[in-house]
Design an enzyme around this catalytic site. Structure first.
Site, PDB file in Angstrom:
ATOM      1  CB  CYS A  78      -0.872  -0.021   1.249  1.00  0.00           C
ATOM      2  SG  CYS A  78      -1.865   1.468   1.459  1.00  0.00           S
ATOM      3  CB  CYS A 192      -2.960   3.651  -5.685  1.00  0.00           C
ATOM      4  SG  CYS A 192      -4.276   2.797  -4.780  1.00  0.00           S
TER       5      CYS A 192
HETATM    6  N1  DGL Z   1      -3.942   0.374  -2.005  1.00  0.00           N
HETATM    7  C1  DGL Z   1      -3.596   1.553  -1.354  1.00  0.00           C
HETATM    8  C2  DGL Z   1      -2.384   2.249  -1.950  1.00  0.00           C
HETATM    9  O1  DGL Z   1      -1.550   1.632  -2.556  1.00  0.00           O
HETATM   10  C3  DGL Z   1      -4.563   2.535  -0.789  1.00  0.00           C
HETATM   11  C4  DGL Z   1      -5.986   2.509  -0.991  1.00  0.00           C
HETATM   12  C5  DGL Z   1      -6.763   3.251   0.068  1.00  0.00           C
HETATM   13  O2  DGL Z   1      -6.990   4.464  -0.083  1.00  0.00           O
HETATM   14  O3  DGL Z   1      -7.111   2.584   1.030  1.00  0.00           O
HETATM   15  O4  DGL Z   1      -2.224   3.434  -1.809  1.00  0.00           O
END
Ligand code: DGL
Length: 270
Positions: A78, A192
């Site tokens: 993330c 993301c």
């Molecule tokens: N998958 C996450 C990232 O790489 C974030 C998504 C969220 O906002 O929860 O930033």
């Protein structure tokens, strides 16, 4: 490299389903490892959380996950969490962490037009960590930062069986395409982990062809650097997906998880 006598246990962590795009690459590189995929869906989406609250939350959940699963390595799949919480995680826990941060260095090194866009959550594109990557690795590129308010939810919905319309996706991605002085954006960093879930749609809807940069293969290489290459293993161990909300996945989501090689396991309420 970490000394390891048996198959390593790897915890892959995200706010939701985006980390599956990282899990897929890591699991392909180390198919012999034992995996737990943990989604903090009770606190999703991270991109809208206040920074102090997010730091406290990730430290708390990680403490519980580490105590329960004793991983040899944790992948923070993330960007929104990694660009904020990695130093605190490394200070608090002994286990090695591999983070996921915007792939600005390879993107700017590869761009011919020198117009690069970083598409992330609204939080990731405002982080000092991201600005520092651009200062250090911008390679004379003009870098456009686009924080998408909706793409994370659209990607989650897609895996849960509710396909986003072309118009909804286009509204989020159109600002990534910049034209200036007869040059055009040629590289878009998917900053993301949810966005590669929509890669085929992004490629189809792109205003012109660009290179979408997904960091997942680089994360997998980093895991192999730390743990060493895969060992022959007759029976790869089943991977388990857990959700902090404690909600059982729907049939559609369970089928999507199965396509990634994950069984929806015991839920954890955090
Ligand atoms: N998958 C996450 C990232 O790489 C974030 C998504 C969220 O906002 O929860 O930033």
């Amino acid at each position: 490299m970490l000394a390891m006598t048996s198959a390593p246990a790897i915890l892959v962590f995200d706010s939701g389903l985006g980390g599956l795009t990282v899990f897929r690459e890591v699991a392909a590189a180390r198919p012999d490892a034992r995996y737990v995929y943990a989604a903090d869906d009770a606190f999703f989406p991270y991109g809208r959380r206040d920074e102090a609250a997010l730091v406290a939350r990730v430290l708390e959940v990680m403490g519980q996950l580490i105590a329960a699963h004793r991983p040899d390595l944790v992948v923070i799949a993330c960007n929104t969490a990694s660009t904020l919480v990695l130093p605190q995680l490394r200070a608090e826990f002994k286990v090695p962490f591999v983070g996921t941060v915007p792939a600005i260095k390879p993107a700017c090194a590869a761009s011919n037009s020198k117009l690069v866009t970083v598409l992330g959550t609204e939080a990731t594109v405002k982080r000092e960590y991201t600005y520092a990557l651009i200062r250090e690795h911008g390679n004379n590129c003009a870098v456009t930062l686009i924080g998408s308010p909706r793409l994370v939810e659209l990607a989650e919905a897609e895996l849960r069986g509710n396909s986003a319309s072309d118009a909804e996706i286009l509204a989020e991605m159109t600002p990534c395409f910049v034209e200036a002085e007869r040059r055009r954006t040629d590289t878009v960093v998917l900053a993301c982990t949810h966005y590669p879930l929509l890669l085929q749609r992004l490629e189809k809807l792109a205003l012109w062809p660009v290179n979408f940069v997904d960091p997942a293969p680089a994360i997998a290489r980093r895991v192999v650097d730390l743990l060493g290459p895969a060992r022959p293993s007759a029976n790869p161990l089943p991977a388990q997906a857990i959700f902090t909300s404690g909600k059982a996945p729907t049939t559609i989501l369970a089928a999507a998880l199965a396509r990634y090689g994950l069984a929806a396991g015991a839920s954890a309420s955090v």
